[in-house]
Write a protein that holds these residues in place. Structure first.
Motif, PDB file in Angstrom:
ATOM      1  N   VAL A 181       9.993   1.194  -3.279  1.00  0.00           N
ATOM      2  CA  VAL A 181       9.828   2.179  -2.204  1.00  0.00           C
ATOM      3  C   VAL A 181       8.469   2.859  -2.318  1.00  0.00           C
ATOM      4  N   ARG A 182       8.058   3.180  -3.536  1.00  0.00           N
ATOM      5  CA  ARG A 182       6.745   3.801  -3.736  1.00  0.00           C
ATOM      6  C   ARG A 182       5.634   2.889  -3.235  1.00  0.00           C
ATOM      7  N   ILE A 183       5.759   1.607  -3.528  1.00  0.00           N
ATOM      8  CA  ILE A 183       4.746   0.647  -3.071  1.00  0.00           C
ATOM      9  C   ILE A 183       4.770   0.538  -1.546  1.00  0.00           C
ATOM     10  N   ALA A 184       5.966   0.365  -0.993  1.00  0.00           N
ATOM     11  CA  ALA A 184       6.090   0.185   0.456  1.00  0.00           C
ATOM     12  C   ALA A 184       5.551   1.388   1.216  1.00  0.00           C
ATOM     13  N   GLY A 185       5.708   2.570   0.642  1.00  0.00           N
ATOM     14  CA  GLY A 185       5.221   3.773   1.303  1.00  0.00           C
ATOM     15  C   GLY A 185       3.716   3.839   1.403  1.00  0.00           C
ATOM     16  N   HIS A 186       3.014   3.047   0.601  1.00  0.00           N
ATOM     17  CA  HIS A 186       1.546   3.044   0.624  1.00  0.00           C
ATOM     18  C   HIS A 186       0.962   1.867   1.404  1.00  0.00           C
ATOM     19  N   ILE A 187       1.776   0.882   1.743  1.00  0.00           N
ATOM     20  CA  ILE A 187       1.248  -0.259   2.480  1.00  0.00           C
ATOM     21  C   ILE A 187       0.808   0.211   3.861  1.00  0.00           C
ATOM     22  N   PRO A 188      -0.436  -0.046   4.255  1.00  0.00           N
ATOM     23  CA  PRO A 188      -0.898   0.382   5.585  1.00  0.00           C
ATOM     24  C   PRO A 188      -0.025  -0.200   6.688  1.00  0.00           C
ATOM     25  N   GLY A 189       0.106   0.549   7.778  1.00  0.00           N
ATOM     26  CA  GLY A 189       0.987   0.136   8.860  1.00  0.00           C
ATOM     27  C   GLY A 189       0.694  -1.257   9.384  1.00  0.00           C
ATOM     28  N   ALA A 190      -0.594  -1.568   9.582  1.00  0.00           N
ATOM     29  CA  ALA A 190      -0.967  -2.886  10.111  1.00  0.00           C
ATOM     30  C   ALA A 190      -0.557  -3.998   9.153  1.00  0.00           C
ATOM     31  N   VAL A 191      -0.665  -3.733   7.848  1.00  0.00           N
ATOM     32  CA  VAL A 191      -0.282  -4.735   6.849  1.00  0.00           C
ATOM     33  C   VAL A 191       1.239  -4.819   6.753  1.00  0.00           C
ATOM     34  N   ALA A 192       1.915  -3.664   6.824  1.00  0.00           N
ATOM     35  CA  ALA A 192       3.383  -3.650   6.731  1.00  0.00           C
ATOM     36  C   ALA A 192       4.010  -4.476   7.848  1.00  0.00           C
ATOM     37  N   ARG A 193       3.392  -4.428   9.024  1.00  0.00           N
ATOM     38  CA  ARG A 193       3.947  -5.191  10.146  1.00  0.00           C
ATOM     39  C   ARG A 193       3.857  -6.694   9.922  1.00  0.00           C
ATOM     40  N   GLU A 194       2.981  -7.116   9.013  1.00  0.00           N
ATOM     41  CA  GLU A 194       2.842  -8.539   8.708  1.00  0.00           C
ATOM     42  C   GLU A 194       3.500  -8.911   7.387  1.00  0.00           C
ATOM     43  N   THR A 195       4.103  -7.918   6.719  1.00  0.00           N
ATOM     44  CA  THR A 195       4.734  -8.159   5.425  1.00  0.00           C
ATOM     45  C   THR A 195       6.196  -8.518   5.625  1.00  0.00           C
ATOM     46  N   ARG A 196       6.568  -9.706   5.193  1.00  0.00           N
ATOM     47  CA  ARG A 196       7.957 -10.154   5.351  1.00  0.00           C
ATOM     48  C   ARG A 196       8.808  -9.770   4.156  1.00  0.00           C
ATOM     49  N   LEU A 197       8.267  -9.991   2.961  1.00  0.00           N
ATOM     50  CA  LEU A 197       9.030  -9.702   1.741  1.00  0.00           C
ATOM     51  C   LEU A 197       8.197  -8.872   0.777  1.00  0.00           C
ATOM     52  N   LEU A 198       8.900  -7.999   0.056  1.00  0.00           N
ATOM     53  CA  LEU A 198       8.310  -7.325  -1.089  1.00  0.00           C
ATOM     54  C   LEU A 198       9.150  -7.778  -2.279  1.00  0.00           C
ATOM     55  N   LYS A 199       8.560  -8.606  -3.150  1.00  0.00           N
ATOM     56  CA  LYS A 199       9.308  -9.181  -4.264  1.00  0.00           C
ATOM     57  C   LYS A 199       9.094  -8.376  -5.541  1.00  0.00           C
ATOM     58  N   ALA A 200      10.194  -8.231  -6.289  1.00  0.00           N
ATOM     59  CA  ALA A 200      10.132  -7.565  -7.586  1.00  0.00           C
ATOM     60  C   ALA A 200      10.632  -8.526  -8.646  1.00  0.00           C
ATOM     61  N   SER A 201       9.709  -9.010  -9.486  1.00  0.00           N
ATOM     62  CA  SER A 201      10.093  -9.900 -10.584  1.00  0.00           C
ATOM     63  C   SER A 201      10.354  -9.107 -11.854  1.00  0.00           C
ATOM     64  N   SER A 202       9.654  -7.996 -12.006  1.00  0.00           N
ATOM     65  CA  SER A 202       9.861  -7.084 -13.122  1.00  0.00           C
ATOM     66  C   SER A 202       9.190  -5.757 -12.768  1.00  0.00           C
ATOM     67  N   TYR A 203       9.239  -4.805 -13.689  1.00  0.00           N
ATOM     68  CA  TYR A 203       8.697  -3.477 -13.418  1.00  0.00           C
ATOM     69  C   TYR A 203       7.224  -3.519 -13.033  1.00  0.00           C
ATOM     70  N   ASP A 204       6.467  -4.399 -13.649  1.00  0.00           N
ATOM     71  CA  ASP A 204       5.023  -4.440 -13.386  1.00  0.00           C
ATOM     72  C   ASP A 204       4.597  -5.722 -12.668  1.00  0.00           C
ATOM     73  N   ALA A 205       5.540  -6.357 -11.973  1.00  0.00           N
ATOM     74  CA  ALA A 205       5.203  -7.607 -11.280  1.00  0.00           C
ATOM     75  C   ALA A 205       5.817  -7.612  -9.880  1.00  0.00           C
ATOM     76  N   PHE A 206       5.181  -6.859  -8.987  1.00  0.00           N
ATOM     77  CA  PHE A 206       5.572  -6.854  -7.581  1.00  0.00           C
ATOM     78  C   PHE A 206       4.571  -7.695  -6.790  1.00  0.00           C
ATOM     79  N   SER A 207       5.051  -8.296  -5.725  1.00  0.00           N
ATOM     80  CA  SER A 207       4.166  -9.088  -4.866  1.00  0.00           C
ATOM     81  C   SER A 207       4.640  -8.991  -3.422  1.00  0.00           C
ATOM     82  N   LEU A 208       3.729  -9.302  -2.506  1.00  0.00           N
ATOM     83  CA  LEU A 208       4.039  -9.275  -1.079  1.00  0.00           C
ATOM     84  C   LEU A 208       3.912 -10.672  -0.506  1.00  0.00           C
ATOM     85  N   GLU A 209       4.780 -10.965   0.441  1.00  0.00           N
ATOM     86  CA  GLU A 209       4.647 -12.187   1.220  1.00  0.00           C
ATOM     87  C   GLU A 209       4.332 -11.803   2.656  1.00  0.00           C
TER      88      GLU A 209
END
Length: 257
Positions: A181-209
């Motif tokens: 949620v902390r990460i998603a709250g910082h993703i710019p609106g234009a980028v969020a609209r193109e973001t399909r997934l926010l993946k969490a593999s571990s505490y320090d390994a998040f990625s966006l698709e």
């Protein structure tokens, strides 16, 4: 010897009673003033509570996006027909917050002489948590406020890919959701609209698709504001790139497949 004249007697009476009107006249004036005050107070009370002049007859709702105005009115249970002065605006606000979790802020006010005004601000989802085929909307404050059968467009879906991660012993899934949620709250609106997934593999390994098969390595939730700015700059500087790395925002990278 001649007695005092009428003028002399009046002057003597004034000296005894003091200057100004006689005491009996002052008492009458005081009584009339008190009576007028009582009558005015009674009339004001009647006008506010007993007459039909100042009663709630209409309502205005503003600020809705997903909710309809009728949904807000129904949840508010506005006391139409009641004297405006007796309307408990705080109680109406409390009902709306309890019955409509989607609302972030509510303000109810009187617009004299006959209108109740309801101004609302709806929560904005920054992340969707999928469970049992349904999607829970979560705002930037981590509040889960609504469920949907279909994912709304422009909001990333959280995917927990942590089945074999040893970090789950220290950071359970609930903690990873908060970090997401902390990460998603910082993703710019234009980028969020193109973001399909926010993946969490571990505490320090998040990625966006992102759309068009693009991926972003984000890392942990630390420095998310700087990472968001860096990602925005990278997307503009390398529009044909497929992979972006902002896990270290001071040393970003991009590449093509």
């Amino acid at each position: 010897m001649a007695g005092p004249t009428t003028a002399e007697r009046g002057a003597a009476e004034q000296e005894q009673t003091g200057s100004g009107p006689p005491r009996s006249t002052r008492r009458r004036l005081l009584f009339l003033l008190l009576l007028l005050t009582v009558l005015l107070a009674g009339f004001t009370t009647w006008a506010l509570y007993g007459s039909s002049w100042l009663r709630a007859e209409d309502s205005r709702v503003s600020g809705t996006r997903v909710l309809s105005q009728e949904q807000v009115r129904e949840a508010a249970a506005l006391p139409m027909g009641s004297p405006m002065a007796s309307v408990d605006t705080e109680a109406i606000e409390a009902r709306l917050r309890e019955r409509l979790p989607r609302l972030d802020s509510v303000e109810v006010s009187r617009s004299w002489p006959h209108t109740l005004t309801v101004e609302v601000t709806e929560r904005t989802a920054v992340l969707l948590v999928r469970k049992d085929g349904r999607y829970t909307e979560v705002d930037a404050g981590g509040v889960r406020f609504a469920e949907r059968e279909r994912a709304p467009k422009g909001v990333p879906v959280l995917e927990l890919a942590t089945a074999d991660s040893p970090s789950l012993r220290r950071f359970p899934a609930s903690r990873l959701v908060r970090e997401a949620v902390r990460i998603a709250g910082h993703i710019p609106g234009a980028v969020a609209r193109e973001t399909r997934l926010l993946k969490a593999s571990s505490y320090d390994a998040f990625s966006l698709e992102l759309s068009k098969g693009r991926t972003v390595r984000w890392g942990s939730s630390e420095n998310s504001a700087a990472k968001a700015r860096t990602l925005t700059a990278l997307l503009k500087a390398a529009p044909k790139a497929d992979h972006f790395d902002v896990s270290v925002p001071t040393a970003p990278a991009s590449s093509r497949s």
